[in-house]
Write a protein that holds these residues in place. Sequence first.
Motif, mmCIF file in Angstrom:
data_model
loop_
_atom_site.group_PDB
_atom_site.id
_atom_site.type_symbol
_atom_site.label_atom_id
_atom_site.label_comp_id
_atom_site.label_asym_id
_atom_site.label_seq_id
_atom_site.Cartn_x
_atom_site.Cartn_y
_atom_site.Cartn_z
ATOM 1 N N GLY A 174 22.413 -50.202 -13.128
ATOM 2 C CA GLY A 174 23.047 -51.250 -12.073
ATOM 3 C C GLY A 174 21.921 -50.950 -11.442
ATOM 4 O O GLY A 174 21.890 -52.351 -10.101
ATOM 5 N N ALA A 175 21.873 -49.687 -10.294
ATOM 6 C CA ALA A 175 21.063 -49.546 -9.226
ATOM 7 C C ALA A 175 19.467 -50.699 -8.847
ATOM 8 O O ALA A 175 19.374 -50.368 -7.988
ATOM 9 C CB ALA A 175 21.035 -48.437 -8.738
ATOM 10 N N ALA A 176 18.266 -50.477 -10.602
ATOM 11 C CA ALA A 176 17.886 -51.316 -10.089
ATOM 12 C C ALA A 176 17.683 -52.364 -10.373
ATOM 13 O O ALA A 176 17.360 -53.373 -9.931
ATOM 14 C CB ALA A 176 16.552 -50.501 -11.783
ATOM 15 N N PHE A 177 19.062 -53.073 -11.361
ATOM 16 C CA PHE A 177 18.465 -54.830 -11.365
ATOM 17 C C PHE A 177 19.933 -55.037 -10.612
ATOM 18 O O PHE A 177 19.889 -56.683 -10.441
ATOM 19 C CB PHE A 177 17.921 -54.695 -13.216
ATOM 20 C CG PHE A 177 17.863 -54.229 -13.606
ATOM 21 C CD1 PHE A 177 16.152 -53.773 -13.285
ATOM 22 C CD2 PHE A 177 18.091 -52.590 -14.707
ATOM 23 C CE1 PHE A 177 15.751 -53.205 -14.312
ATOM 24 C CE2 PHE A 177 16.197 -52.239 -15.776
ATOM 25 C CZ PHE A 177 15.401 -52.463 -14.869
ATOM 26 N N GLY A 178 20.833 -54.782 -10.410
ATOM 27 C CA GLY A 178 21.764 -54.948 -9.875
ATOM 28 C C GLY A 178 21.301 -56.072 -8.739
ATOM 29 O O GLY A 178 20.510 -55.618 -7.397
ATOM 30 N N GLN A 235 17.466 -56.697 -4.783
ATOM 31 C CA GLN A 235 16.647 -57.190 -3.524
ATOM 32 C C GLN A 235 17.930 -56.250 -2.797
ATOM 33 O O GLN A 235 18.816 -57.293 -1.965
ATOM 34 C CB GLN A 235 16.846 -58.757 -3.468
ATOM 35 C CG GLN A 235 16.076 -59.964 -4.037
ATOM 36 C CD GLN A 235 16.188 -60.952 -4.173
ATOM 37 O OE1 GLN A 235 15.362 -61.555 -3.574
ATOM 38 N NE2 GLN A 235 17.829 -61.136 -4.753
ATOM 39 N N ARG A 236 18.287 -55.114 -2.901
ATOM 40 C CA ARG A 236 18.884 -54.312 -2.270
ATOM 41 C C ARG A 236 18.115 -53.118 -1.397
ATOM 42 O O ARG A 236 17.027 -52.317 -2.282
ATOM 43 C CB ARG A 236 20.113 -53.493 -2.850
ATOM 44 C CG ARG A 236 20.716 -54.095 -3.525
ATOM 45 C CD ARG A 236 21.566 -53.087 -4.225
ATOM 46 N NE ARG A 236 23.123 -54.014 -4.959
ATOM 47 C CZ ARG A 236 24.167 -54.156 -5.877
ATOM 48 N NH1 ARG A 236 23.591 -53.252 -6.556
ATOM 49 N NH2 ARG A 236 24.942 -54.849 -6.737
ATOM 50 N N CYS A 237 18.084 -53.375 -0.071
ATOM 51 C CA CYS A 237 16.601 -52.035 0.592
ATOM 52 C C CYS A 237 17.517 -50.537 -0.241
ATOM 53 O O CYS A 237 15.999 -49.459 0.263
ATOM 54 C CB CYS A 237 17.589 -51.996 1.547
ATOM 55 S SG CYS A 237 19.517 -51.307 1.775
ATOM 56 N N MET A 238 19.077 -50.297 -0.568
ATOM 57 C CA MET A 238 18.864 -48.727 -1.673
ATOM 58 C C MET A 238 18.729 -49.553 -3.089
ATOM 59 O O MET A 238 19.161 -48.458 -3.817
ATOM 60 C CB MET A 238 20.529 -48.345 -0.493
ATOM 61 C CG MET A 238 20.344 -48.113 0.225
ATOM 62 S SD MET A 238 19.501 -46.595 0.469
ATOM 63 C CE MET A 238 20.466 -45.765 0.692
ATOM 64 N N ALA A 239 18.309 -50.169 -3.488
ATOM 65 C CA ALA A 239 17.772 -50.095 -4.775
ATOM 66 C C ALA A 239 17.536 -49.338 -5.728
ATOM 67 O O ALA A 239 16.661 -48.574 -4.639
ATOM 68 C CB ALA A 239 17.544 -51.750 -5.638
#
Length: 520
Positions: free
Chosen positions: A289-293, A297-301
């Motif tokens: 979830g955190a890598a591909f959500g 394009q999340r600064c906290m990805a």
Amino acid sequence: NFSSLPEKELNDSAIAFGQPKVKLLVGGEFIDSKTSDWVDVVNPATQEIVSRLPLTTPSEFDAAVDSAKAAFPKWRDTPVTTRQRVMLKLQELIRRDMDKLALNVTTEQGKTLGDARGDVFRGLEVVEFACGAATLQMGEFVENVSTGIDTYSIRQPLGICAGICPFNFPAMIPLWMFPVAVTCGNTFVLKPSEKDPGASLMLAELAAEAGLPPGVLNIVHGTNDVVNRICDHPDIKAVSFVGSDKAGMHIYSRAAATGKRVQCNMGAKNHAVIMPDASPEATMNALTGAAFGAAGQRCMAISTAVFVGDSKPWEEGLKQRAMKLKIGCGTEPGADLGPVISKQILAVQAKERICSLVESGLKDGARVVLDGRNVEVPGFTSGNFVGPTILADVRPDMDCYKEEIFGPVLLCLKAETLEEAIEIVNSNKYGNGTAIFTTSGPAARKFQHEIDVGQVGINVPIPVPLPFFSFTGSRGSFAGDLNFYGKAGVHFFTHMKTVTTQWKDSPGGVTMAFPTSQKV
Ligand code: NAD
């Protein structure tokens, strides 16, 4: 070179005639710009032009600042309880229009509708926080600092503040900025991202409906030139920026050169450290979830995983999960990740950049576990889609590791020990967020203590603090000393005045020596 936008981007607007124009907000009026320079706001899933965005003219920009200046004295003197009540109403209206806001975010930015609702909601929480700003604005009082003399401090608004936003959270990031600023009594000039300005306009309409007086919030549009005007304008006292480190460092030094207070949240390379004892299912689900959500394009990805010990079983588990994700237009039911945003300010397509960094990683010796570069999405052949991509055997000297990729790409590194993993994370230039996955208390405690990153998750992949804390990115991910929202946010938008009082009923004599509280 920060001088101007490439010619080609400016001329692109020629094809967009007939599309709605994005309004400016000046003195409480939503108005059409008189500029002859426009850029297109493009739906990244379809390439359809959603609207045309004006590059605000110098006189329109000055009018926006003048209206903020004119509104300031009355707004500053409005009781803080009244200012808070505007926020109380605003949070209600954002809830009412949550779906409309989310649809706009998906249309202009591309993320899935569920994710877009999260974008709006995390901003809404800052509005809720602003409803209690009075408590955080409280000063301090010490009685009898010397005989009959009291000293107290009060926090006052700065005046006109400005905000410059990135494309990736079109609702949340404007809401990090103006609600805290205006509730503290400031007036505001907001510059949304030129790629997805719609949510800012909708939020401004809601703020007006909630009772925010004309001129307290103003909106200008544009790119480098309008940003430079914000940095240079003598009446603007503070600048909040969120975006890339290249733009951020430029803005930090240019705005500070005119004496402004500046807070810049910038780029990131967020590492997860996975210990051999981490709970397999929970960890792989969290990493996926955190890598591909949000298409990464999340600064906290989480863009980098550092496996302590053997990485192969983890890589395989992640691959299996990533392959099940549905890539599609954000409005499609069941879509897990949408497209990446198309145009970059330096005229490089986001997709192009992501793919070329993946390619450079492969040339440098990385091993492909999953390659999403040639993904096809039926019905959306012209969208900027990149599927989940996993590279293993990545080393810190590779460009794909050194650069922020900002796409759905997970880089996998290996470390022999926790110490080595910590060393890798601490040697990276960015310090936005990091996470450790482990069932060991001592390992987690050591990580939390020794890691040189501003936001730490322990079995939590995207540790973005809620607004009663602050967003505490560090090192290359932040410039300034007062972070966004929380106590630090209120302190950023207020300055301290310290008052010393004495009420004597007898005049006393002339004292020429420097006053002290005891005989010296
Ligand atoms: P960006 O830097 O290209 O644009 C951000 C803003 O700066 C826009 O409003 C743009 O018009 C302006 N701008 C861009 N280049 C400029 C220049 N040369 N001179 C003056 N102004 C300029 O960033 P983006 O692509 O919109 O957003 C993605 C970046 O933002 C990523 O690096 C991401 O990590 C970062 N980001 C960081 C955080 C955080 O809290 N640390 C949060 C969100 C995004």
